[in-house]
Design a protein around this motif. Sequence first.
Motif, mmCIF file in Angstrom:
data_model
loop_
_atom_site.group_PDB
_atom_site.id
_atom_site.type_symbol
_atom_site.label_atom_id
_atom_site.label_comp_id
_atom_site.label_asym_id
_atom_site.label_seq_id
_atom_site.Cartn_x
_atom_site.Cartn_y
_atom_site.Cartn_z
ATOM 1 N N LEU A 87 -26.641 42.880 1.301
ATOM 2 C CA LEU A 87 -25.503 42.326 2.650
ATOM 3 C C LEU A 87 -26.175 41.098 2.871
ATOM 4 N N VAL A 88 -25.236 39.899 2.829
ATOM 5 C CA VAL A 88 -25.878 38.770 3.361
ATOM 6 C C VAL A 88 -24.982 38.220 4.425
ATOM 7 N N CYS A 89 -25.378 37.845 5.430
ATOM 8 C CA CYS A 89 -24.819 36.993 6.768
ATOM 9 C C CYS A 89 -25.330 35.770 7.059
ATOM 10 N N ASN A 90 -24.470 34.871 6.500
ATOM 11 C CA ASN A 90 -24.929 33.493 6.752
ATOM 12 C C ASN A 90 -24.261 32.610 7.736
ATOM 13 N N PHE A 91 -25.098 32.692 9.071
ATOM 14 C CA PHE A 91 -24.709 31.998 10.374
ATOM 15 C C PHE A 91 -23.261 32.901 10.654
ATOM 16 N N ILE A 124 -15.716 39.746 3.112
ATOM 17 C CA ILE A 124 -15.017 40.164 4.490
ATOM 18 C C ILE A 124 -15.077 38.965 5.531
ATOM 19 N N ASP A 125 -13.753 38.990 6.246
ATOM 20 C CA ASP A 125 -13.935 38.231 7.237
ATOM 21 C C ASP A 125 -12.766 38.559 8.082
ATOM 22 N N ALA A 126 -12.559 38.304 9.392
ATOM 23 C CA ALA A 126 -11.695 38.954 10.120
ATOM 24 C C ALA A 126 -10.556 37.812 10.468
ATOM 25 N N GLY A 164 -15.389 31.342 1.698
ATOM 26 C CA GLY A 164 -15.916 31.917 0.398
ATOM 27 C C GLY A 164 -16.938 31.197 -0.410
ATOM 28 N N TRP A 165 -17.432 29.972 0.104
ATOM 29 C CA TRP A 165 -18.240 29.270 -0.591
ATOM 30 C C TRP A 165 -19.515 29.835 -1.235
ATOM 31 N N LEU A 166 -19.947 30.631 -0.139
ATOM 32 C CA LEU A 166 -21.329 31.441 -0.570
ATOM 33 C C LEU A 166 -21.098 32.312 -1.774
ATOM 34 N N ALA A 167 -20.069 33.204 -1.623
ATOM 35 C CA ALA A 167 -19.639 34.039 -2.686
ATOM 36 C C ALA A 167 -19.354 33.477 -3.987
ATOM 37 N N ASP A 207 -20.598 39.842 1.275
ATOM 38 C CA ASP A 207 -20.869 38.729 2.114
ATOM 39 C C ASP A 207 -19.932 38.773 3.271
ATOM 40 N N ILE A 208 -20.670 39.164 4.427
ATOM 41 C CA ILE A 208 -20.245 39.546 5.668
ATOM 42 C C ILE A 208 -19.977 38.358 6.583
ATOM 43 N N GLY A 209 -18.587 38.013 7.038
ATOM 44 C CA GLY A 209 -18.276 36.687 7.619
ATOM 45 C C GLY A 209 -18.244 35.677 6.490
#
Length: 227
Positions: A118-122, A78-80, A62-65, A56-58
């Motif tokens: 790999l998932v990038c949600n907004f 991962i998130d910055a 963590g809701w989607l994970a 889960d990129i960005g």
Amino acid sequence: MSDSEFSDKKILHSWHRNAAPWIRAVDGAAIASRRLVTDAAIVAAALAHRPASVLDIGCGEGWLARELAAEGVEVWGIDAVAELVEAAQRRAGPQEHYRLLSYEALAAGELRQRFDLLVCNFSLLGKESVEGLFTAARELLNPCGHLLVQTLHPLAACADGDYRDGWRPGSWAGFSEDFSDPAPWYFRTLETWIEMFQRNDMALVQLREPLHPETGRPASLILCGRL
């Protein structure tokens, strides 16, 4: 808008400032479009590929994970933004793993793992960072793995502006007064999104336009490419 006015760094600066109100908004289901359509749309799109492992990129808080882990998927996020990653870690179950990592570091190969999805949600808001991430996808995916993106629908997001790639000013319209300093974002046409998949050796296998149940207009654009 010019690249000199807006940049990927300014996006990250805004999210550092707005991490706490964002967590409260997500926890309180305060974002109508998410509650009505886009959250369920990305969960269904991800599970349709039956992945054993997901990045889960960005990932934000963590809701989607958590949703995917509840379905038996092993999920890394991962998130910055440290505050968002810490919030995700506090709630993590045994199949969730979170790490503070920028998109640039991810593209540079600091995460030496491969995933089914790999998932990038907004979460693809910038210019160079997004281009680098697409390039890195080949090294992050298992054979025949998928890159799944949910983003603002280009036609809806374009509003009255020119339908061409470029930086746009951000807005927290519709959010609480707790939010400030909205992040700029890089607008891409549908053609550009499709070209980014093709340019990085991914066949576009899915294109969906989830409709908002109240307005009948596209609430988002979902694209999925297969390596």
